[in-house]
Design a protein around this motif. Structure first.
Motif, short mmCIF file in Angstrom:
data_model
loop_
_atom_site.label_atom_id
_atom_site.label_comp_id
_atom_site.label_asym_id
_atom_site.label_seq_id
_atom_site.Cartn_x
_atom_site.Cartn_y
_atom_site.Cartn_z
N ILE A 104 0.75 -4.25 8.26
CA ILE A 104 1.84 -4.85 7.46
C ILE A 104 1.39 -5.07 6.02
O ILE A 104 2.13 -4.77 5.08
N ALA A 105 0.18 -5.58 5.83
CA ALA A 105 -0.32 -5.83 4.47
C ALA A 105 -0.47 -4.52 3.70
O ALA A 105 -0.06 -4.43 2.53
N LEU A 106 -1.03 -3.50 4.33
CA LEU A 106 -1.20 -2.21 3.65
C LEU A 106 0.16 -1.57 3.37
O LEU A 106 0.37 -0.98 2.30
N GLY A 107 1.08 -1.67 4.32
CA GLY A 107 2.42 -1.13 4.10
C GLY A 107 3.15 -1.86 2.99
O GLY A 107 3.82 -1.23 2.15
N ALA A 108 3.03 -3.18 2.95
CA ALA A 108 3.68 -3.97 1.89
C ALA A 108 3.06 -3.63 0.53
O ALA A 108 3.79 -3.52 -0.47
N ASP A 109 1.76 -3.45 0.50
CA ASP A 109 1.11 -3.08 -0.76
C ASP A 109 1.58 -1.71 -1.22
O ASP A 109 1.87 -1.51 -2.40
N HIS A 110 1.70 -0.76 -0.30
CA HIS A 110 2.18 0.58 -0.65
C HIS A 110 3.60 0.51 -1.22
O HIS A 110 3.90 1.10 -2.26
N ALA A 111 4.47 -0.24 -0.54
CA ALA A 111 5.85 -0.39 -1.01
C ALA A 111 5.88 -1.08 -2.37
O ALA A 111 6.64 -0.68 -3.26
N TRP A 112 5.02 -2.08 -2.55
CA TRP A 112 4.97 -2.80 -3.82
C TRP A 112 4.55 -1.88 -4.96
O TRP A 112 5.12 -1.92 -6.05
N ARG A 113 3.55 -1.04 -4.71
CA ARG A 113 3.09 -0.13 -5.76
C ARG A 113 4.19 0.88 -6.13
O ARG A 113 4.36 1.21 -7.30
N ILE A 114 4.93 1.35 -5.14
CA ILE A 114 6.04 2.27 -5.43
C ILE A 114 7.10 1.58 -6.29
O ILE A 114 7.55 2.11 -7.29
N LEU A 115 7.49 0.37 -5.89
CA LEU A 115 8.51 -0.37 -6.64
C LEU A 115 8.05 -0.71 -8.05
O LEU A 115 8.82 -0.59 -9.02
N SER A 116 6.80 -1.12 -8.19
CA SER A 116 6.32 -1.48 -9.53
C SER A 116 6.24 -0.26 -10.44
O SER A 116 6.51 -0.36 -11.64
N ARG A 117 5.89 0.91 -9.90
CA ARG A 117 5.88 2.14 -10.71
C ARG A 117 7.31 2.54 -11.10
O ARG A 117 7.56 2.92 -12.24
N ARG A 118 8.23 2.46 -10.15
CA ARG A 118 9.61 2.88 -10.43
C ARG A 118 10.29 1.98 -11.44
O ARG A 118 11.11 2.42 -12.23
#
Length: 194
Positions: A104-118
Motif C-alpha cells: 500500500i505504501a509503495l503503491g501510494a507513493d507511485h500514485a503520488w509521484r504520477i499526480l505530482s508530475r502531472r
C-alpha cells in the motif's frame, strides 16, 4: 504504444497468478465446492484490478508493484484462506498485514509521484511521509472494518479478538512507516550525491 511482448512481461506476475487461480477454480467447480468457487472467483477478479486500473488512470503500474500485489493475493487469500494457512499458523495473518502495508505504501507513493508530475506540485518530505503512512493506516482500518462486518453478517471469524485487530492494524502501519523512512533516506541520498 508499448510493444505487446513488453506488456506481457510487465504483467507476467498477474498472468501467472491468473493461470493458477483459474485452474484451481475449474477444479473446485468440478468438485461443486461452492465456498471455494466463490473465493476463487473473487480472486480471479481481484487479480485483474491492476490491469483494469492502468487505462483508467492512464498510467502504467510497474512490474514490481504487480508482483507485490500478486504475492499478496497468493499469500493472503489463496494460501491463507483457500489452503487454510491462517488456521495452521496463526502469525501468518500478521505477516500478510505487514506485507500489505509495504504494498500500500509503495503503491501510494507511485500514485503520488504520477499526480505530482502531472500537476506540477511537490510536498515537503515530512508531509509526503505523513500522507503515505496515514493513507496506509486508513486502508488497514478499512480492512479491519470489512472483517468486522463480514463476521457480523456471515459465519466467519476473521477477527479473533481486539488483540488480533490491533496487531493487524499496527503491522500494516508499521511496515508503511518503514517504507517511507527507506524511501525518504534513499531519495535524500540521491539528492546529496548529485
Amino acid at each position: 504504444m508499448i510493444p505487446h511482448d513488453t506488456r506481457l512481461r510487465r504483467h507476467a506476475p498477474l498472468i501467472v497468478l491468473e493461470v493458477l487461480l483459474v485452474g484451481t477454480l475449474i477444479f473446485e467447480i468440478a468438485r461443486e465446492n461452492g465456498p471455494a468457487v466463490f473465493l476463487l472467483s473473487a480472486l480471479v477478479l481481484a487479480a485483474l484490478v491492476p490491469l483494469a486500473l492502468e487505462p483508467i488512470a492512464r498510467a502504467t503500474i510497474p512490474v514490481t508493484l504487480q508482483l507485490l500485489y500478486a504475492v499478496l493475493l497468493f499469500g493472503g487469500a489463496f494460501l491463507g484462506t483457500y489452503v487454510h494457512v491462517y488456521g495452521v499458523w496463526t502469525p501468518w495473518d500478521t505477516v500478510v498485514h505487514f506485507f500489505s502495508g509495504i504494498l500500500i505504501a509503495l503503491g501510494a507513493d507511485h500514485a503520488w509521484r504520477i499526480l505530482s508530475r502531472r500537476h506540477g506540485f511537490a510536498l515537503p518530505t515530512w508531509l509526503w511521509g505523513l500522507a503515505i503512512v496515514s493513507f496506509s493506516a486508513f486502508i488497514a482500518f478499512l480492512w479491519e472494518v470489512a472483517e468486522f462486518v463480514t463476521d457480523l453478517v456471515s459465519d466467519s471469524n476473521a477477527q479473533v479478538n481486539n488483540l488480533d485487530t490491533m496487531t493487524d492494524m499496527i503491522a500494516g502501519t508499521t511496515s508503511a512507516l518503514i517504507v517511507v523512512v527507506v524511501l525518504a533516506l534513499t531519495r535524500a541520498g540521491r539528492r546529496t550525491s548529485v
